[in-house]
Motif scaffolding. Sequence first.
Motif, PDB file in Angstrom:
ATOM      1  N   ARG A   8       7.781   3.774   8.739  1.00 54.84           N
ATOM      2  CA  ARG A   8       7.795   3.659   7.270  1.00 54.84           C
ATOM      3  C   ARG A   8       6.925   4.747   6.648  1.00 54.84           C
ATOM      4  O   ARG A   8       7.287   5.361   5.639  1.00 54.84           O
ATOM      5  CB  ARG A   8       7.227   2.298   6.851  1.00 54.84           C
ATOM      6  CG  ARG A   8       8.270   1.253   6.550  1.00 54.84           C
ATOM      7  CD  ARG A   8       7.612  -0.022   6.073  1.00 54.84           C
ATOM      8  NE  ARG A   8       7.535  -0.118   4.622  1.00 54.84           N
ATOM      9  CZ  ARG A   8       6.841  -1.051   3.962  1.00 54.84           C
ATOM     10  NH1 ARG A   8       6.173  -1.966   4.650  1.00 54.84           N
ATOM     11  NH2 ARG A   8       6.837  -1.072   2.662  1.00 54.84           N
ATOM     12  N   CYS A  15       1.071   4.131  -1.368  1.00 53.18           N
ATOM     13  CA  CYS A  15       0.613   2.738  -1.394  1.00 53.18           C
ATOM     14  C   CYS A  15       1.497   1.880  -2.297  1.00 53.18           C
ATOM     15  O   CYS A  15       1.788   0.727  -1.966  1.00 53.18           O
ATOM     16  CB  CYS A  15      -0.847   2.666  -1.846  1.00 53.18           C
ATOM     17  SG  CYS A  15      -1.984   3.159  -0.536  1.00 53.18           S
ATOM     18  N   LEU A  17       4.419   1.119  -0.265  1.00 53.04           N
ATOM     19  CA  LEU A  17       4.102   0.182   0.829  1.00 53.04           C
ATOM     20  C   LEU A  17       3.972  -1.246   0.323  1.00 53.04           C
ATOM     21  O   LEU A  17       4.261  -2.202   1.042  1.00 53.04           O
ATOM     22  CB  LEU A  17       2.786   0.586   1.510  1.00 53.04           C
ATOM     23  CG  LEU A  17       2.829   1.755   2.482  1.00 53.04           C
ATOM     24  CD1 LEU A  17       1.413   2.131   2.899  1.00 53.04           C
ATOM     25  CD2 LEU A  17       3.672   1.428   3.716  1.00 53.04           C
TER      26      LEU A  17
END
Length: 153
Positions: free
Chosen positions: A20, A148, A151
């Motif tokens: 990822r 982030c 994520l």
Amino acid sequence: MPEVILYAEGEDAMMALGARLATLTEGHGILYLHGDLGAGKTTLSRGLLRGLGHAGAVKSPTFTLVEPYEIGDKRAFHFDLYRLADPEELEFLGIRDYFEGDALCLIEWPQRGAGILPKADLDINITPQAGGRSLRFSPHTKRGEAWCAALAM
Ligand code: ADP
Ligand code: MG
């Protein structure tokens, strides 16, 4: 800056998380990997490098300090600074070359290179939790913040 905390149970989940990160970083940026011996820093790096398309082995650069990768038109450098006695030693490694050209730099034990290493886009802190690992992602640049945000979704 918002942090993100994720949990990966088992080596496969760690590799998948690395993949990822490969998709998000697209082979550019500076990632610091924190955690004790055996935390999973090299496993995450392996997932990341494989995710970028590296087909071969990813060994821990414990003795060489840095392992270079050429993956298609991308370049990546995997550091393990555990055995670095003094940050100044990085100058002898030709540290500046590694950070030119916006390659992907994965750095285990970055605290050993404090004062010489360029700042990270992202700090990743890995700690054991239950049977797996907790990963805390702390961004320090706009780029790190964008990763982030992705994520967290
Ligand atoms: P480090 O580079 O931080 O010293 P390694 O990546 O070499 O650690 O991993 C050490 C061990 O932890 C390996 O046996 C690996 O399979 C295991 N491991 C890695 N990630 C996880 C995880 N998310 N859950 C459980 N075990 C893991
Ligand atoms: Mg390691």
